[in-house]
Write a protein that holds these residues in place. Structure first.
Motif, PDB file in Angstrom:
ATOM      1  N   ASN A  21       4.652   9.041   4.757  1.00  0.00           N
ATOM      2  CA  ASN A  21       3.285   8.794   4.314  1.00  0.00           C
ATOM      3  C   ASN A  21       2.981   9.591   3.048  1.00  0.00           C
ATOM      4  O   ASN A  21       3.105  10.821   3.031  1.00  0.00           O
ATOM      5  N   GLU A  76       0.837  -1.210   0.000  1.00  0.00           N
ATOM      6  CA  GLU A  76       0.000   0.000   0.000  1.00  0.00           C
ATOM      7  C   GLU A  76       0.870   1.257   0.000  1.00  0.00           C
ATOM      8  O   GLU A  76       0.610   2.213  -0.738  1.00  0.00           O
ATOM      9  N   GLN A  77       1.909   1.262   0.840  1.00  0.00           N
ATOM     10  CA  GLN A  77       2.802   2.418   0.915  1.00  0.00           C
ATOM     11  C   GLN A  77       3.524   2.643  -0.412  1.00  0.00           C
ATOM     12  O   GLN A  77       3.677   3.780  -0.869  1.00  0.00           O
ATOM     13  N   PRO A 103      -2.954   8.247  -0.222  1.00  0.00           N
ATOM     14  CA  PRO A 103      -3.462   7.037  -0.894  1.00  0.00           C
ATOM     15  C   PRO A 103      -4.022   7.379  -2.267  1.00  0.00           C
ATOM     16  O   PRO A 103      -4.438   8.523  -2.519  1.00  0.00           O
ATOM     17  N   ALA A 149       1.224   4.119  -3.122  1.00  0.00           N
ATOM     18  CA  ALA A 149       1.064   5.569  -2.958  1.00  0.00           C
ATOM     19  C   ALA A 149       2.327   6.306  -3.391  1.00  0.00           C
ATOM     20  O   ALA A 149       2.257   7.380  -4.018  1.00  0.00           O
TER      21      ALA A 149
END
Length: 522
Positions: free
Chosen positions: A156, A39-40, A159, A43
């Motif tokens: 971060n 997921e990271q 998304p 993104a």
């Protein structure tokens, strides 16, 4: 895996299990942790402007970032071009140009590999699509392209929407061409994931009982297919960043490894380090690239390291087939074996008559299987030439049928197997011909002290550089296993006339090379 869910993500599943999926350098990564890393990375790729159809070249040793980049690219409809870590500037330049990669993810440094120096030898005009480098690990790479840090796991990023079209290209392997530079073999999520599930089922892998030592590079189909098969099975994968015999032996002994795959030379080096048996090993799939592999297999068998012959290619994936424990030993260690997929079909075509050959008769192996590639990337003509009218892939390999199994015998044509990789002579010849003082060149493979090496013959034009100078030039431009062990000067190449024109007699060149080497002072 359900027929309607052929994504890479489906191999991992959606449960955030705490059981280790991978162990990198002693550090476990659970399935849940890996899903979070995917997921990271998804993104992060989107933040670099990577989307559907964009190509990301990955030039990394075996590390979790490699796998996360592949799974993340799949979620965006992007494509990963796998770069062999042994490649040098000419090979990297060709791959980047042919793939149209926008982004190159690269190591800052790894052991003796000077990534920055290799990149410095690539002209920006040769790779016009490349926009950015992303560096994994500490350090920086001074380069002519904008350079960012691969910091997906530390920072971060917002998304991004994802889409999983499982029939788009997602991974490009390199394979030998007949001219300078390799072709790019395109696979989709469906071809990769379906075959991974077939491998897990055919090997009857259990998450509780089985564990893999991954000692082959992820950049090739042999390393990637075995990795994905064990992911599909839910079994733990212990990863070597790059093969060395001592760390491999340590993991084999300490972690009850049941399966591993590699070249005959890898297993030879492991056996040389110990007299101890290997009580936990069940299947060691091996590719025989060196002379003496039958003797090696017999020695390994006596030590509890059971070698199994197999078959594969970038086009149909590795572990396409493998020997079975129920086979007699001599049959089990032969290349070829039994297809992993129940839907795979193998036939042999007589190269003289063009008709399908009877069992036991040698000819060209043709394959139809769910693991078959989509085609050669950006090369529709080569793709058309690779298939028969009814959709079978022409492997260019010679073999014969044996019951429900088949035997691989040799490679058709002139491609050479060097350092465990299939290499087209034309690639090395073109680099030699680019040197001042070289009018023409021919390269052949020979057995030199038990190793497959290549020897070059050159026709000079004017003043020919010293052999050391030619060798140094090739070492800068090509992987070490492609650098000729000898370079001989000749006035002309031996030729023969045929209906299709004059052909160079490579067999005679090989004989000349062996005669000259035999005459050298010991």
């Amino acid at each position: 895996m359900h027929a309607d869910d052929a994504s890479l993500q489906s191999l991992i599943g959606s449960e955030t299990s705490a059981d280790p999926a991978f162990v990198f350098d002693g550090t476990p990564v659970s399935r849940g942790e890996f899903l979070a890393k995917v997921e990271q990375t998804t993104a992060w790729l989107a933040a670099q402007g990577i989307g559907k159809g964009d190509v990301v070249a990955v030039w990394l040793v075996n590390r979790v970032e490699w796998i996360a980049l592949l799974f993340a690219a799949a979620r965006l409809g992007a494509i990963v071009a796998a770069v062999n870590t042994r490649y040098r500037s000419a090979e990297i330049s060709h791959l980047l140009r042919l793939s149209g990669a926008k982004l190159l993810v690269v190591e800052a440094a790894f052991r003796a590999i000077d990534f920055a120096a290799i990149l410095a030898d690539i002209a920006g005009d040769d790779v016009p699509a490349l926009q950015e480098l992303a560096v994994v690990g500490a350090g920086a790479i001074p380069a002519q392209w904008p350079c960012v840090r691969f910091d997906a796991f530390a920072k971060n990023y917002p998304p991004t929407p994802t889409q999983d079209d499982v029939d788009l290209p997602v991974l490009l392997y390199t394979t030998s061409g007949t001219t300078k530079g390799p072709k790019l073999v395109a696979h989709s999520q469906r071809t990769l994931a379906t075959h991974a599930s077939s491998v897990a089922q055919a090997l009857q892998l259990s998450p509780q009982r089985h564990a893999l030592l991954a000692m082959l590079p992820f950049c090739g189909t042999f390393g990637m297919t075995s990795l994905l098969g064990f992911i599909a099975a839910g079994a733990t994968v212990h990863v070597l960043d790059a093969f060395e015999a001592a760390p491999a032996l340590k993991i084999l002994g300490e972690h009850n490894i049941t399966h591993t795959f590699g070249s005959d030379e890898m297993f030879r080096r492991i056996l040389a380090l110990t007299d101890a048996p290997f009580p936990h090993l069940e299947v060691c799939g091996f590719a025989a690239f060196q002379p003496g592999w039958r003797e090696l297999a017999a020695e390994a068998e006596a030590r509890g390291l059971p070698l199994f012959g197999l078959y594969g290619s970038s086009e149909v994936q590795a572990l396409f087939s493998i020997g079975r424990a129920s086979d007699v030993f001599a049959d089990r260690i032969e290349g070829g074996g039994w297809p992993m997929s129940p839907d795979a079909k193998v036939r042999v075509r007589d190269t003289e008559t063009g008709e399908l050959a009877a069992p036991g008769v040698s000819g060209e192996i043709e394959i139809s299987a769910p693991s078959r590639f989509l085609g050669y990337f950006n090369n529709p003509q080569a793709t058309r030439d690779a298939f028969t009218a009814d959709g079978f892939f022409r492997t260019g390999d010679i073999g014969r049928l044996r019951g429900g199994a088949f035997v691989y015998e040799t490679r058709a044509g002139d491609a050479m197997r060097l350092g465990g990789f299939l290499v087209a002579p034309g690639e090395i010849e073109d680099e030699l011909k680019s040197c001042a003082g070289v009018a023409d060149a021919q390269v052949v493979a020979i057995d030199l002290k038990g190793q497959a090496r290549c020897v070059a013959f050159v026709i000079p034009a004017g003043i020919l550089p010293e052999q050391e100078e030619l060798t140094a030039h090739l070492r800068e431009r090509l992987a070490g296993y492609k650098v000729p062990a000898r370079i001989y000067v000749v006035d002309a190449f031996p030729v023969t006339d045929s209906a299709n024109g004059v052909k160079i007699q490579r067999a005679k060149l090989r004989a000349i090379a062996m005669e000259r080497i035999a005459a050298e002072p010991s």
